[in-house]
Design an enzyme around this catalytic site. Structure first.
Site, PDB file in Angstrom:
ATOM      1  N   THR A 288      -9.509  -0.560  -3.698  1.00  0.00           N
ATOM      2  CA  THR A 288      -9.227   0.852  -3.474  1.00  0.00           C
ATOM      3  C   THR A 288      -9.831   1.762  -4.531  1.00  0.00           C
ATOM      4  O   THR A 288     -10.088   1.345  -5.673  1.00  0.00           O
ATOM      5  CB  THR A 288      -7.699   1.065  -3.457  1.00  0.00           C
ATOM      6  OG1 THR A 288      -7.386   2.455  -3.389  1.00  0.00           O
ATOM      7  CG2 THR A 288      -7.057   0.495  -4.723  1.00  0.00           C
TER       8      THR A 288
ATOM      9  N   TYR B  30       0.310   1.285  -8.022  1.00  0.00           N
ATOM     10  CA  TYR B  30      -0.570   0.758  -6.977  1.00  0.00           C
ATOM     11  C   TYR B  30      -1.969   0.513  -7.524  1.00  0.00           C
ATOM     12  O   TYR B  30      -2.537  -0.578  -7.365  1.00  0.00           O
ATOM     13  CB  TYR B  30      -0.615   1.742  -5.808  1.00  0.00           C
ATOM     14  CG  TYR B  30      -1.636   1.393  -4.757  1.00  0.00           C
ATOM     15  CD1 TYR B  30      -1.512   0.238  -3.986  1.00  0.00           C
ATOM     16  CD2 TYR B  30      -2.729   2.224  -4.521  1.00  0.00           C
ATOM     17  CE1 TYR B  30      -2.454  -0.084  -3.023  1.00  0.00           C
ATOM     18  CE2 TYR B  30      -3.666   1.913  -3.554  1.00  0.00           C
ATOM     19  CZ  TYR B  30      -3.532   0.765  -2.806  1.00  0.00           C
ATOM     20  OH  TYR B  30      -4.468   0.448  -1.854  1.00  0.00           O
TER      21      TYR B  30
ATOM     22  N   THR C  82       0.791  -1.226   0.000  1.00  0.00           N
ATOM     23  CA  THR C  82       0.000   0.000   0.000  1.00  0.00           C
ATOM     24  C   THR C  82       0.828   1.284   0.000  1.00  0.00           C
ATOM     25  O   THR C  82       0.255   2.375   0.083  1.00  0.00           O
ATOM     26  CB  THR C  82      -0.941   0.021   1.219  1.00  0.00           C
ATOM     27  OG1 THR C  82      -0.165  -0.074   2.422  1.00  0.00           O
ATOM     28  CG2 THR C  82      -1.936  -1.132   1.163  1.00  0.00           C
TER      29      THR C  82
ATOM     30  N   TRP D 190      -9.529   6.531   1.486  1.00  0.00           N
ATOM     31  CA  TRP D 190      -9.144   7.482   2.537  1.00  0.00           C
ATOM     32  C   TRP D 190      -9.289   6.857   3.924  1.00  0.00           C
ATOM     33  O   TRP D 190      -9.937   7.409   4.813  1.00  0.00           O
ATOM     34  CB  TRP D 190      -9.982   8.752   2.425  1.00  0.00           C
ATOM     35  CG  TRP D 190      -9.700   9.604   1.232  1.00  0.00           C
ATOM     36  CD1 TRP D 190      -9.153   9.203   0.034  1.00  0.00           C
ATOM     37  CD2 TRP D 190      -9.968  11.003   1.085  1.00  0.00           C
ATOM     38  NE1 TRP D 190      -9.073  10.260  -0.833  1.00  0.00           N
ATOM     39  CE2 TRP D 190      -9.562  11.382  -0.221  1.00  0.00           C
ATOM     40  CE3 TRP D 190     -10.521  11.968   1.919  1.00  0.00           C
ATOM     41  CZ2 TRP D 190      -9.677  12.687  -0.688  1.00  0.00           C
ATOM     42  CZ3 TRP D 190     -10.656  13.273   1.451  1.00  0.00           C
ATOM     43  CH2 TRP D 190     -10.229  13.624   0.169  1.00  0.00           C
TER      44      TRP D 190
END
Length: 297
Positions: free
Chosen positions: A102, A126, A63, A151
């Site tokens: 994500t 990513y 991450t 977030w």
């Protein structure tokens, strides 16, 4: 219900452990290196087979968004191939898989919250590898739920809320990006939602809603608005006032591009699972209060 979680130290995993405690119907087991290594498919298969889970939560990932730009092969091995290996091993064990993804799978364009079937177009290593991971999970296990979030913050580890509170101890003014928009999401809320979903999968053998969902805090804001809200809550607990100045992304360059629009539409998740994540301001206030009262976390 035996739940196996890949990862041990991340925000969501630590929140899952905390939220599952005291629920006797849940046996939650976390696995991380050296027990399981997402770059070693044989390690993944043997660890999941030995655990005999009912449900696998695929939470471990690479991450570090900026660092990922410098080591794409390792990131792909973990986020794409590793995620697929976890999903396949879960399928071989007769288990469903809940895979965390994500907002970075999107390009960041547009002026409305992204829906699950919107065009993706990631612009970072990513984001690209996480999207590859989504595809690998879906191909390896028909009983999959892919949960995209954004977030993420919590009382644990490193995150934006903790960073702002730390800076606010020594600064009375900060400049924060104001043209990136998203849904601040508490890892505690993610954990609660995942456990709710896991219970649904365990109790409903005919569940037909497998696929991709968005799971994020209700409401949206930009980073500077989020920061002001953090400091406002901190002030109610005795912290000094901190002024926040808005700046554009161009004045805060990063190696990996940040999406300008990370907002996620969560209507599908609420409709299918009957679960609505609390408003981001409500959850943020709880986390800030906890951090200031128990700063050792």
């Amino acid at each position: 219900m035996r739940i196996l979680v890949t990862g041990r130290h991340g925000q969501v995993v630590r929140s899952l452990v905390e939220q599952a405690a005291g629920q006797p119907q849940i046996e939650l087991c976390t696995l991380a290196r050296p027990e399981i290594d997402l770059t070693d498919i044989h390690s993944v298969a043997s660890a999941i087979h030995a655990a005999k889970p009912d449900i696998v939560i695929s939470a471990a990932a690479y991450t570090a968004v900026d660092q990922a730009e410098d080591e794409p092969e390792l990131v792909e091995a973990i986020n794409a191939h590793g995620a697929g290996a976890v999903a396949k091993a879960a399928a071989d064990a007769g288990a469903s898989v809940i895979h965390l993804s994500t907002d970075y799978v999107f390009s960041g364009e547009g002026d409305r919250p992204h829906k699950e079937d919107d065009f993706t177009g990631p612009r970072t290593v990513y984001g690209k590898t996480k999207l590859e991971g989504e595809h690998a999970v879906a191909a390896a296990n028909p009983r999959h739920l892919i949960l995209r979030t954004a977030w993420v913050y919590s009382p644990f580890g490193k995150n934006f809320v903790k960073t702002m509170l730390h800076l606010g101890e020594t600064r009375d003014q900060l400049s924060v990006v104001s043209d990136q928009w998203g849904n601040p999401t508490s890892a505690t809320d993610i954990a609660d939602a995942i456990l709710h979903v896991a219970g649904r999968l365990q109790s409903d053998s005919a569940f037909a809603g497998f696929g991709t969902y968005h799971l994020a805090g209700s409401g949206h804001t930009n980073w500077s608005g989020f920061t002001r809200a953090i400091f406002a809550q901190a002030e109610t607990l005795g912290r000094s006032h901190v002024d926040v100045d808005d700046i554009p992304t161009a004045q805060y360059p990063t190696k990996a591009l940040r999406p300008l629009n990370s907002r996620l539409d969560t209507e599908k998740f609420t409709r299918i699972f009957g679960w609505e994540v609390p408003h981001w301001q409500q959850s943020m206030a709880k986390v800030v209060t906890r951090l200031l009262q128990t700063p050792e976390l």
